[in-house]
Design a protein around this motif. Structure first.
Motif, PDB file in Angstrom:
ATOM      1  N   THR A 169      37.297  55.350  40.444  1.00  0.00           N
ATOM      2  CA  THR A 169      37.943  55.787  39.206  1.00  0.00           C
ATOM      3  C   THR A 169      37.516  57.177  38.769  1.00  0.00           C
ATOM      4  OG1 THR A 169      38.348  55.224  36.875  1.00  0.00           O
ATOM      5  CG2 THR A 169      36.183  54.642  37.763  1.00  0.00           C
TER       6      THR A 169
ATOM      7  N   LEU B  18      38.434  56.459  32.536  1.00  0.00           N
ATOM      8  CA  LEU B  18      37.434  55.406  32.350  1.00  0.00           C
ATOM      9  C   LEU B  18      36.857  55.391  30.943  1.00  0.00           C
ATOM     10  CD1 LEU B  18      35.685  53.195  33.797  1.00  0.00           C
ATOM     11  CD2 LEU B  18      34.008  55.022  34.221  1.00  0.00           C
TER      12      LEU B  18
ATOM     13  N   ILE C 239      31.815  54.410  28.082  1.00  0.00           N
ATOM     14  CA  ILE C 239      32.449  53.284  28.743  1.00  0.00           C
ATOM     15  C   ILE C 239      32.428  52.126  27.758  1.00  0.00           C
ATOM     16  CG2 ILE C 239      32.442  51.775  30.763  1.00  0.00           C
ATOM     17  CD1 ILE C 239      30.794  53.857  32.226  1.00  0.00           C
TER      18      ILE C 239
ATOM     19  N   THR D 139      34.899  47.201  29.304  1.00  0.00           N
ATOM     20  CA  THR D 139      34.873  47.711  30.684  1.00  0.00           C
ATOM     21  C   THR D 139      33.527  47.422  31.339  1.00  0.00           C
ATOM     22  OG1 THR D 139      36.415  49.473  30.037  1.00  0.00           O
ATOM     23  CG2 THR D 139      35.258  49.741  32.130  1.00  0.00           C
TER      24      THR D 139
ATOM     25  N   ASN E 167      43.402  55.010  28.379  1.00  0.00           N
ATOM     26  CA  ASN E 167      41.938  54.939  28.451  1.00  0.00           C
ATOM     27  C   ASN E 167      41.314  54.440  27.142  1.00  0.00           C
ATOM     28  OD1 ASN E 167      42.689  57.625  27.333  1.00  0.00           O
ATOM     29  ND2 ASN E 167      40.486  58.005  27.322  1.00  0.00           N
TER      30      ASN E 167
ATOM     31  N   VAL F  43      41.501  50.429  32.376  1.00  0.00           N
ATOM     32  CA  VAL F  43      40.787  50.124  33.620  1.00  0.00           C
ATOM     33  C   VAL F  43      40.259  48.688  33.582  1.00  0.00           C
ATOM     34  CG1 VAL F  43      38.789  50.701  35.063  1.00  0.00           C
ATOM     35  CG2 VAL F  43      40.198  52.537  34.098  1.00  0.00           C
TER      36      VAL F  43
END
Length: 274
Positions: free
Chosen positions: A8, A14, A21, A25, A260, A265
């Motif tokens: 990624t 991400l 993050i 995730t 995002n 993701v």
């Protein structure tokens, strides 16, 4: 679908709205087997990616830095770096870029391995510090160049930042004069990220998978949002564009997930890998 690795992009793909993050995730990645590669591929330098690997508890995984120009693996120790590939912009071209910026308000930062040299501590330097959580060495090009000459070094990346009109002019000049040697990425109208033409995230990922895992590109799920992700999404077994991706990226993707900021993701990890 059966995937053996995940790769990624970071910024715009991400990371969430806080450039972190998200908890969702991190939780999704934590449920993957420890030996399932989670590979970060970015224009960032290693230090700007290593803390994200730590957040994911994936310090043992390799990383693709500088859009594919520097592929490394720490082998479990910070002082023990395995360099899987390194491709740099030659010094004469670095100098040419610097000369084109003379007399403008363009800030030119240069990167070699895990070193970032900024000409001064200005608005652009502070902006990058905020984005990447890394601090540069403040050193003007005329002092960096002799040091690099003695070390036979070059730039893994040159970052040009400044007023949009001046950045446009620099972009056109480099496109005309150095088109065969350089990749020119425009993530914003005030930025140009410059890398060697011979590399890409796709070529780096293919090389990394072969050297470390014996995994084919067709066995990888990959995520991205910007122009420098297009080749990687096309090459991967399943290329996923986040909802905020550029239209050109969405056009080549096998699937489009949420943006995002909406954990796109994580949604795909939950859908295909858990």
């Amino acid at each position: 679908m059966q995937f053996k690795a995940l790769c990624t992009d970071i910024d715009g793909t991400l990371l969430d709205k806080n450039r972190e993050i998200s908890a969702r995730t991190i939780d999704a990645i934590a449920q993957l087997p420890a030996d399932f590669p989670v590979i970060l591929a970015s224009s960032r330098m290693p230090s700007a990616m290593r803390h994200l690997q730590a957040d994911m508890n994936r310090l043992q995984n390799p990383m693709i830095c500088y859009n594919g120009g520097y592929i490394i693996h720490f082998n479990g120790r910070e002082d023990e770096i395995e360099r899987l590939d390194t491709v740099k912009i030659p010094l004469d071209i670095c100098h040419h870029i610097q000369q084109l910026s003379v007399g403008t308000d363009i800030h030119v930062s240069v990167y070699h391995e895990d070193e970032w040299y900024a000409p001064k501590d200005d608005f652009w330097t502070q902006r990058e510090i905020t984005s990447t959580k890394v601090k540069p060495i403040i050193k003007k090009w005329q002092h960096v160049m002799p040091d690099w000459e003695s070390r036979q070094a070059g730039a893994h990346k040159v970052m040009c930042m400044g007023p949009a009109e001046e950045i446009d002019g620099l972009f056109k000049a480099l496109e005309d004069q150095k088109n065969e040697a350089l990749h020119l990425y425009r993530s914003k109208d005030t930025y140009i990220e410059i890398a060697p033409k011979s590399i890409s995230k796709a070529s780096a990922l293919e090389q990394l998978l072969a050297k470390k895992y014996n995994i084919a590109l067709s066995e990888v799920i990959a995520f991205g949002d910007n122009y420098n992700d297009i080749e990687m999404l096309k090459a991967a077994g399943h290329g996923v564009a986040v909802g905020n991706a550029r239209d050109e990226v969405k056009a080549v993707a096998n699937e489009i997930t949420a943006g995002n900021k909406e954990d796109g993701v994580a949604m795909m990890i939950e859908k295909y890998l858990l």
